[in-house]
Design a protein around this motif. Structure first.
Motif, PDB file in Angstrom:
ATOM      1  N   ALA A 156      10.983 -23.727  -8.487  1.00 52.13           N
ATOM      2  CA  ALA A 156      10.833 -22.013  -8.512  1.00 52.13           C
ATOM      3  C   ALA A 156      10.391 -21.849 -10.176  1.00 52.13           C
ATOM      4  N   SER A 160      17.589 -18.515  -9.665  1.00 49.56           N
ATOM      5  CA  SER A 160      17.831 -18.168  -8.545  1.00 49.56           C
ATOM      6  C   SER A 160      19.227 -18.372  -8.122  1.00 49.56           C
ATOM      7  N   ASN A 281      15.669 -14.891  -8.037  1.00 43.04           N
ATOM      8  CA  ASN A 281      15.494 -14.791  -6.716  1.00 43.04           C
ATOM      9  C   ASN A 281      16.768 -14.650  -6.079  1.00 43.04           C
ATOM     10  N   VAL A 309      12.898 -12.392  -2.759  1.00 46.46           N
ATOM     11  CA  VAL A 309      12.537 -13.700  -3.400  1.00 46.46           C
ATOM     12  C   VAL A 309      11.063 -13.805  -3.647  1.00 46.46           C
TER      13      VAL A 309
END
Length: 330
Positions: A156, A160, A281, A309
């Motif tokens: 990513a 998150s 996220n 997300v």
């Protein structure tokens, strides 16, 4: 260590150095056949074949380096015989041109151009690469005689709440029970179920080849050589078990399950994401929260709680700028 072709000795370095060679093939001392099919595409077949076929892909975004390094080590271990091989295996490094420049993509997000959507952008380098990849997996899966699996590995670009999570592509058929059981054993914190067709690689392999496919997000983007690969032990163990045709030795760990309820639509450059630029996220927002606006468009949370997300307001118009998800009971 037995002598190995440069393709196998360091698949990543070979790919990054841009060797202008045609198809190369060979056989390992244990009878495994290997075919180098072009930039970043390498096939292995056990000596006596297999009724199970597996695609492992990474680098669909060129700066997502940790999964690329995991696949590179896996190739080396297959080449030396350290890693047993019991399935037909296609190892695929996605956006090689972007990998060479250590960027996410050159012109267009490759993971929005599958499902033949690249045909709308014939002059894009990513569109040409998407077409090449689609052709490669079509040839690979067309030769399959049994179950077909595809793990598409990513990292990513932002923090998150779950450092590792998976995304199942939208499909009308039931999800594969064996794949779901495997995903419980690779240290995922969450699993998302997509709600609509998409231009992602995992959707393409599921929709067009009936593969049991999943996208795996495995942590934070780092430059080559700066990843702590020990953090990816769970997914590494899963990949190696699938390649060897064995069961993972890790214990099952339940994950939270979410379903996608909407995607944020960026219609124009007037799009505004009404969230902090560094929002993580899976950040949760209550009902009534204004998430995004654009010309003639706004997104307001309609469930009791929704999480965001992949928020990315910098995408091109016409490309999704995020997903909204809600937790569901397992």
């Amino acid at each position: 260590m037995p002598h190995t072709h440069p393709v196998l000795a360091d698949f990543l370095s070979f790919t990054l150095s841009h060797h202008p060679i045609d198809i190369v093939k060979g056989q390992l001392t244990n009878g495994v056949h290997w075919h180098y099919l072009g930039d970043g595409i390498l096939e292995f077949v056990p000596q006596h074949g297999s009724d199970q076929s597996l695609v492992l892909s990474a680098g669909i975004h060129g700066n997502e380096t940790a999964p690329i390094e995991l696949l590179n080590t896996l190739v080396q271990n297959i080449a030396t015989g350290e890693q047993p091989l019991a399935v037909r295996l296609l190892m695929l490094l996605g956006n090689v041109a972007a990998m060479r420049q250590n960027c996410r993509y050159l012109q267009d997000d490759l993971n929005r151009l599958f499902d033949h959507r690249h045909q709308k952008l014939p002059d894009s380098p990513e569109a040409q690469r998407a077409a090449n990849i689609e052709e490669a997996i079509a040839q690979f899966f067309d030769a399959a005689s049994g179950k077909k699996y595809h793990l598409d590995l990513h990292t990513a670009i932002r923090p998150s709440s779950f450092s590792r999570f998976g995304l199942l592509p939208y499909q009308s058929r039931p999800y594969d029970a064996y794949l779901l059981s495997l995903l419980e054993r690779c240290d995922l914190g969450a699993l998302l179920i997509n709600h609509a067709p998409a231009g992602t690689f995992a959707y393409h392999s599921s929709q067009h080849h009936s593969a049991e496919s999943v996208t795996l997000e495995l942590g934070k983007v780092q430059p080559f050589g700066q990843n702590q690969l020990a953090e990816f032990a769970g997914i590494n163990a899963l990949m190696r078990a699938m390649v060897a045709g064995t069961e993972p030795t890790t214990a099952a760990q339940p994950y939270k399950t979410f379903k996608v309820v909407a995607q944020l639509e960026k219609h124009s450059e007037d799009f505004v994401l009404n969230l902090p630029s560094d929002v993580a996220n899976f950040t949760a927002y209550p009902k009534g929260t204004l998430i995004a606006t654009d010309q003639g468009y706004e997104y307001i949370v309609s469930h009791g709680e929704e999480r965001i997300v992949f928020p990315n307001p910098k995408v091109k118009p016409g490309v999704r700028a995020g997903l909204m998800v809600v937790e569901v009971n397992n």
